[in-house]
Design an enzyme around this catalytic site. Structure first.
Site, PDB file in Angstrom:
ATOM      1  CG  ASP A  72       0.271  61.704  45.352  1.00  0.00           C
ATOM      2  OD1 ASP A  72       1.587  60.564  46.243  1.00  0.00           O
ATOM      3  OD2 ASP A  72       0.061  61.441  44.988  1.00  0.00           O
ATOM      4  N   GLY A  73       0.980  65.226  48.367  1.00  0.00           N
ATOM      5  CA  GLY A  73       1.206  66.717  49.161  1.00  0.00           C
ATOM      6  C   GLY A  73       2.261  66.538  50.204  1.00  0.00           C
ATOM      7  CG  ASN A 146       2.394  67.602  40.971  1.00  0.00           C
ATOM      8  OD1 ASN A 146       3.367  66.559  40.679  1.00  0.00           O
ATOM      9  ND2 ASN A 146       1.524  67.208  41.688  1.00  0.00           N
ATOM     10  CG  ASP A 147       0.709  71.911  38.712  1.00  0.00           C
ATOM     11  OD1 ASP A 147       0.017  71.950  39.982  1.00  0.00           O
ATOM     12  OD2 ASP A 147      -0.087  70.803  38.897  1.00  0.00           O
ATOM     13  CG  ASP A 176     -14.134  78.607  35.826  1.00  0.00           C
ATOM     14  OD1 ASP A 176     -14.305  79.965  35.427  1.00  0.00           O
ATOM     15  OD2 ASP A 176     -14.515  77.742  35.915  1.00  0.00           O
ATOM     16  CB  THR A 187      -1.561  61.363  37.677  1.00  0.00           C
ATOM     17  OG1 THR A 187      -0.198  61.580  38.292  1.00  0.00           O
ATOM     18  CG2 THR A 187      -1.532  61.135  37.080  1.00  0.00           C
TER      19      THR A 187
END
Length: 291
Positions: A72-73, A146-147, A176, A187
């Protein structure tokens, strides 16, 4: 595409993965035997087998499919470089099953003969756009699949962020870190931080605090009609911002991030027998079989 046409496939293999060179050699041999599949090597991938390679920008211009072998990376890294090109990305996992990859390396050569015969289905995934405003004059526009993650870096200190939806204040999160994620990103890091799993076709964005310091702060799922605004209030340390795991620098008090859906989606390609919920069942070891 008819069977008589050539399918031009860009190939990018993560050279740091075990078996990367062997897989690339096997693809090269396969391409020699099947002329209806024409492989074009990304620069570092070509170097693995002593073949000339091309820049990603050239590959997306001439190819029909972008095959990424890694995990995925590796897919996120490719997206980072080729977005907003709308070439479908076909992920091949070298290792354990990933959420974004279409199949494992051991399944690839069984699937390849059928790629030019319409064996693929396409999943348009909402990408995000993050506008990072530092001070009065500096603005950076970034994109991700993703994010966006704002964290404390290596310091043992809290992250304070004022979060608004459009012009409506939600709250000040004390944690944090904080994630703003797409359905595809639900996911990823958000899932490990107890965030919800979202169907990839949902038109929403989510917010998940990382190790919140308030029991009442929970993940929020929002319609993607208004931007999510993260304002950095006064605090005695810098914050770190990452998009899809890659650093975009630090944030000071007074800085702001505006997150909204990007204009163009990311297109992922899958085989017909692989869907999001099949991947979930396999990855999360859920029970249940097809009817």
């Amino acid at each position: 595409m008819s069977s008589a046409e050539v399918l031009n496939i860009a190939v990018e293999v993560n050279s740091g993965k075990p078996g990367a060179k062997k897989l690339t050699q096997e693809l090269a041999a396969y391409g020699d035997a099947y002329p209806d599949l024409h492989f074009h090597w990304e620069e570092r991938t070509g170097a693995l087998i002593g073949q000339p390679g091309e820049a990603r920008s050239e590959l997306v211009r001439k190819c029909d499919l972008y095959l990424v072998a890694g995990g995925d990376g590796s897919i996120l890294e490719s997206v980072r470089h080729i977005y907003p090109a709308q070439i479908p990305i076909f992920g091949v996992n070298i290792g354990s099953l990933g959420f974004l990859t279409a199949l494992g390396a051991d399944e690839l050569f069984e699937a390849l003969p059928r790629l030019s015969d319409g064996y693929l289905r396409y999943s348009e995934r909402m990408a995000l756009q993050a506008i990072i405003r530092r001070g009065r004059d500096h603005e950076t526009v970034c994109h991700g699949l993703n994010d966006v993650c704002v964290s404390r870096g290596d310091l043992s200190r809290l992250v304070r962020l004022n979060v608004s939806i459009g012009d409506q204040l939600v709250t000040q999160f004390v944690a944090d870190g904080l994630l703003v994620f797409t359905p595809t990103g639900s996911t990823a890091y958000s899932l490990s931080a107890d965030g919800p799993i979202l169907s990839p076709d949902a038109r929403v964005l989510g917010i998940t605090p990382i190790c919140s310091h308030s029991l009442t702060h929970r993940s929020i799922v929002l319609g993607a009609t208004e931007p999510i605004i993260l304002d950095v209030p006064e605090q005695d340390h810098q914050l770190v911002v990452q998009i899809d795991g890659k650093s975009e620098g630090s944030l000071e008090p007074g800085d702001q991030i505006e997150v909204r859906p990007a204009e163009h989606p990311v297109v992922l390609a899958y085989t017909e027998d692989r869907d999001f919920f099949t991947i979930l069942r396999n990855k999360l070891k859920w029970s249940g079989t097809s009817l």
